[in-house]
Design a protein around this motif. Structure first.
Motif, short mmCIF file in Angstrom:
data_model
loop_
_atom_site.label_atom_id
_atom_site.label_comp_id
_atom_site.label_asym_id
_atom_site.label_seq_id
_atom_site.Cartn_x
_atom_site.Cartn_y
_atom_site.Cartn_z
N GLN A 225 0.83 -1.20 0.00
CA GLN A 225 0.00 0.00 0.00
C GLN A 225 0.87 1.26 0.00
N ARG A 226 1.89 1.27 0.85
CA ARG A 226 2.77 2.44 0.90
C ARG A 226 3.46 2.67 -0.44
N ALA A 227 3.88 1.58 -1.08
CA ALA A 227 4.57 1.71 -2.36
C ALA A 227 3.63 2.26 -3.44
N ILE A 228 2.41 1.77 -3.49
CA ILE A 228 1.45 2.25 -4.50
C ILE A 228 1.12 3.72 -4.24
N ILE A 229 0.91 4.07 -2.99
CA ILE A 229 0.60 5.47 -2.65
C ILE A 229 1.74 6.38 -3.08
N GLY A 230 2.98 5.95 -2.83
CA GLY A 230 4.12 6.74 -3.25
C GLY A 230 4.20 6.88 -4.76
N SER A 231 3.89 5.82 -5.48
CA SER A 231 3.91 5.87 -6.94
C SER A 231 2.86 6.83 -7.48
N LEU A 232 1.71 6.90 -6.81
CA LEU A 232 0.65 7.80 -7.27
C LEU A 232 1.02 9.27 -7.11
N SER A 233 1.96 9.57 -6.23
CA SER A 233 2.34 10.98 -6.06
C SER A 233 3.14 11.49 -7.24
N ILE A 234 3.72 10.57 -8.02
CA ILE A 234 4.50 10.97 -9.20
C ILE A 234 3.53 11.32 -10.33
N GLY A 236 1.76 14.31 -10.20
CA GLY A 236 0.97 15.43 -9.71
C GLY A 236 -0.51 15.30 -10.00
N THR A 237 -1.14 16.39 -10.39
CA THR A 237 -2.59 16.42 -10.56
C THR A 237 -3.07 15.55 -11.72
N ARG A 238 -2.15 15.07 -12.54
CA ARG A 238 -2.57 14.15 -13.62
C ARG A 238 -3.04 12.82 -13.05
N ASN A 239 -2.76 12.55 -11.78
CA ASN A 239 -3.20 11.31 -11.13
C ASN A 239 -4.45 11.52 -10.28
N ALA A 240 -5.18 12.58 -10.54
CA ALA A 240 -6.35 12.91 -9.72
C ALA A 240 -7.42 11.82 -9.75
N ALA A 241 -7.38 10.94 -10.73
CA ALA A 241 -8.38 9.86 -10.81
C ALA A 241 -8.28 8.91 -9.62
N ALA A 242 -7.19 8.97 -8.87
CA ALA A 242 -7.01 8.05 -7.74
C ALA A 242 -7.47 8.65 -6.41
N VAL A 243 -8.05 9.83 -6.42
CA VAL A 243 -8.41 10.50 -5.17
C VAL A 243 -9.36 9.65 -4.33
N ASP A 244 -10.40 9.12 -4.92
CA ASP A 244 -11.39 8.36 -4.15
C ASP A 244 -10.77 7.13 -3.49
N ALA A 245 -9.83 6.48 -4.19
CA ALA A 245 -9.17 5.31 -3.61
C ALA A 245 -8.26 5.70 -2.46
N LEU A 246 -7.68 6.88 -2.53
CA LEU A 246 -6.74 7.33 -1.50
C LEU A 246 -7.42 7.84 -0.24
N ARG A 247 -8.62 8.40 -0.39
CA ARG A 247 -9.27 9.05 0.75
C ARG A 247 -9.33 8.19 2.02
N PRO A 248 -9.74 6.92 1.94
CA PRO A 248 -9.81 6.12 3.18
C PRO A 248 -8.47 6.00 3.89
N PHE A 249 -7.37 6.05 3.13
CA PHE A 249 -6.05 5.89 3.74
C PHE A 249 -5.62 7.15 4.48
N ALA A 250 -6.30 8.26 4.24
CA ALA A 250 -5.99 9.49 4.97
C ALA A 250 -6.40 9.38 6.44
N GLU A 251 -7.18 8.35 6.76
CA GLU A 251 -7.58 8.12 8.15
C GLU A 251 -7.08 6.76 8.64
N ALA A 252 -6.04 6.22 8.01
CA ALA A 252 -5.52 4.91 8.40
C ALA A 252 -4.91 4.95 9.79
N SER A 253 -4.98 3.83 10.49
CA SER A 253 -4.39 3.75 11.83
C SER A 253 -2.87 3.75 11.78
#
Length: 400
Positions: A225-234, A236-253
């Motif tokens: 998960q950490r690796a995929i999240i890091g890859s999505l940051s490369i 910039g905003t061209r990867n905005a299609a992944a926002v919905d998938a990322l949102r739950p991880f903003a509250e991860a334990s």
């Protein structure tokens, strides 16, 4: 010459193979042909002879190597396969590629055949489906890794010499191998090969972001998960299609995952919090695009209305059917920017103060303007406003 070369190679002293190669060159075609006869023999000298011959290949070199790959002597086979892979002319490939593809189904030759095929990856589609199957199999791991590396090279869309027809076949095979790995496998070497190859196999940012988002939703391994999240940051905003998938991880334990998700969200969608507020307020996620043939508003007329601060004039100039239609430039072109983009352009300009900007944005939203409509550069008005506009404007865009 032959006796000296054989003794030198069998001794295998430092520098001896290089000396043998020089002897073959000096000795000419006759010397090389004499040593070529060793190719089919189970002799400790044969692998060294083959490597020495490579610097001055005799006539029938490809045929000689094809004989060597059938040798009962394992070191001879191990030396011959990479040398075959170095024979890249169309005529040479036509001779050895079928043999390499057949060898993929022979357990004692699979890895060696892959080493040869990787050297010509992207030139032809021979064996791609079989290589894809090997890449999807978790065992033997060394075979899977070799197959994945080959697919990564064959599906590299950035390669200047890539053949479009071969690339299409290779990309399908590569994605069929990458996607299960990224979605289900714990992080490891195979996972990393697939993830690192994705930008080259799938150069379209939005498409790649969608595939990575699907993998992120499915994979339960924290390291993956950490690796995929890091890859999505490369990207910039061209990867905005992944926002919905990322949102739950903003509250991860897990604080590491949570921090990585927050950083990536801020990178690919700076206004992601405002978008969430807008959705919570009941605003539609997106507005239907304008009907075909609708001519947009003249940009210069809209700019004048924005600066005058006349809400009625803006509403009249921008009826609902034109609220998301591309503006018409002075030269008659319509490159894709919409009325709300022009309003955002005025953030920070002295001609339009904050109260007037709030009024203009509220009026355009009331006419149906979509703050999450991507512009020609892929950024939405909300993204651009996050960088340029005062908080009062952001509050209106968020549904306040």
């Amino acid at each position: 010459l032959a006796h000296g070369l054989r003794g030198c190679i069998c001794d295998a002293r430092a520098g001896c193979v290089g000396a043998g190669a020089r002897l073959l060159v000096v000795g000419g075609v006759g010397a090389a042909a004499g040593r070529a006869a060793d190719a089919g023999r189970a002799s400790p000298a044969t692998p060294h002879v083959l490597r020495a011959l490579a610097s001055a290949p005799p006539a029938g070199w490809v045929e000689l190597l094809l004989t060597a790959v059938d040798s009962p002597h394992a070191p001879t086979r191990a030396a011959a396969w990479p040398l075959l892979g170095a024979q890249r002319t169309p005529a040479a490939r036509a001779r050895w590629l079928p043999r390499a593809v057949d060898a993929l189904d022979q357990p004692d030759s699979t890895l060696l055949a892959l080493s040869a095929l990787e050297q010509v990856a992207g030139c032809c589609a021979d064996g791609i489906e079989r290589i894809g199957a090997l890449a999807r199999a978790a065992q033997p791991i060394e075979v899977q890794l070799a197959a994945l590396r080959l697919l990564a090279r064959a599906s590299d869309t950035s390669a200047e010499s890539a053949d479009a027809a071969v690339l299409a076949v290779a990309r399908l095979a590569a994605l069929a191998a990458y996607q299960p790995l990224l979605a289900r496998a714990p992080r490891g070497e195979a996972f990393d090969i697939a993830l690192d190859a994705m930008p080259y196999t799938v150069p379209d940012d939005a498409q790649r972001a969608g595939l990575l988002a699907a993998a992120l939703r499915a994979n339960t391994d924290p390291a993956a998960q950490r690796a995929i999240i890091g890859s999505l940051s490369i990207g910039g905003t061209r990867n905005a299609a992944a926002v919905d998938a990322l949102r739950p991880f903003a509250e991860a334990s897990d604080p590491v995952i949570r921090d990585a998700a927050l950083l990536t969200l801020s990178t690919i969608a700076p206004a992601w919090r405002e978008s969430a507020q807008r959705a919570a307020a009941g605003a539609p996620r997106s507005v239907a695009p304008p009907a075909a043939g609708v001519r947009g508003v003249a940009m210069m007329a809209l700019m004048q209305a924005v600066r005058s601060g006349d809400a009625a004039a803006i509403a009249k100039l921008v009826p609902p059917e034109k609220a998301n239609a591309p503006l018409v430039m002075p030269d008659g072109s319509a490159p894709g920017r919409a009325p709300l983009d022009t309003a955002i352009d005025h953030c920070g300009l002295p001609q339009v103060d904050t109260p007037r900007l709030v009024m203009v944005v509220r009026t355009l939203l009331g006419q149906g303007a979509d703050p999450e409509r991507p512009g020609p550069d892929g950024d939405t008005p909300m993204t651009r406003a996050k960088y340029a506009c005062p908080p009062e404007v952001m509050a209106v865009l968020a549904g306040g």
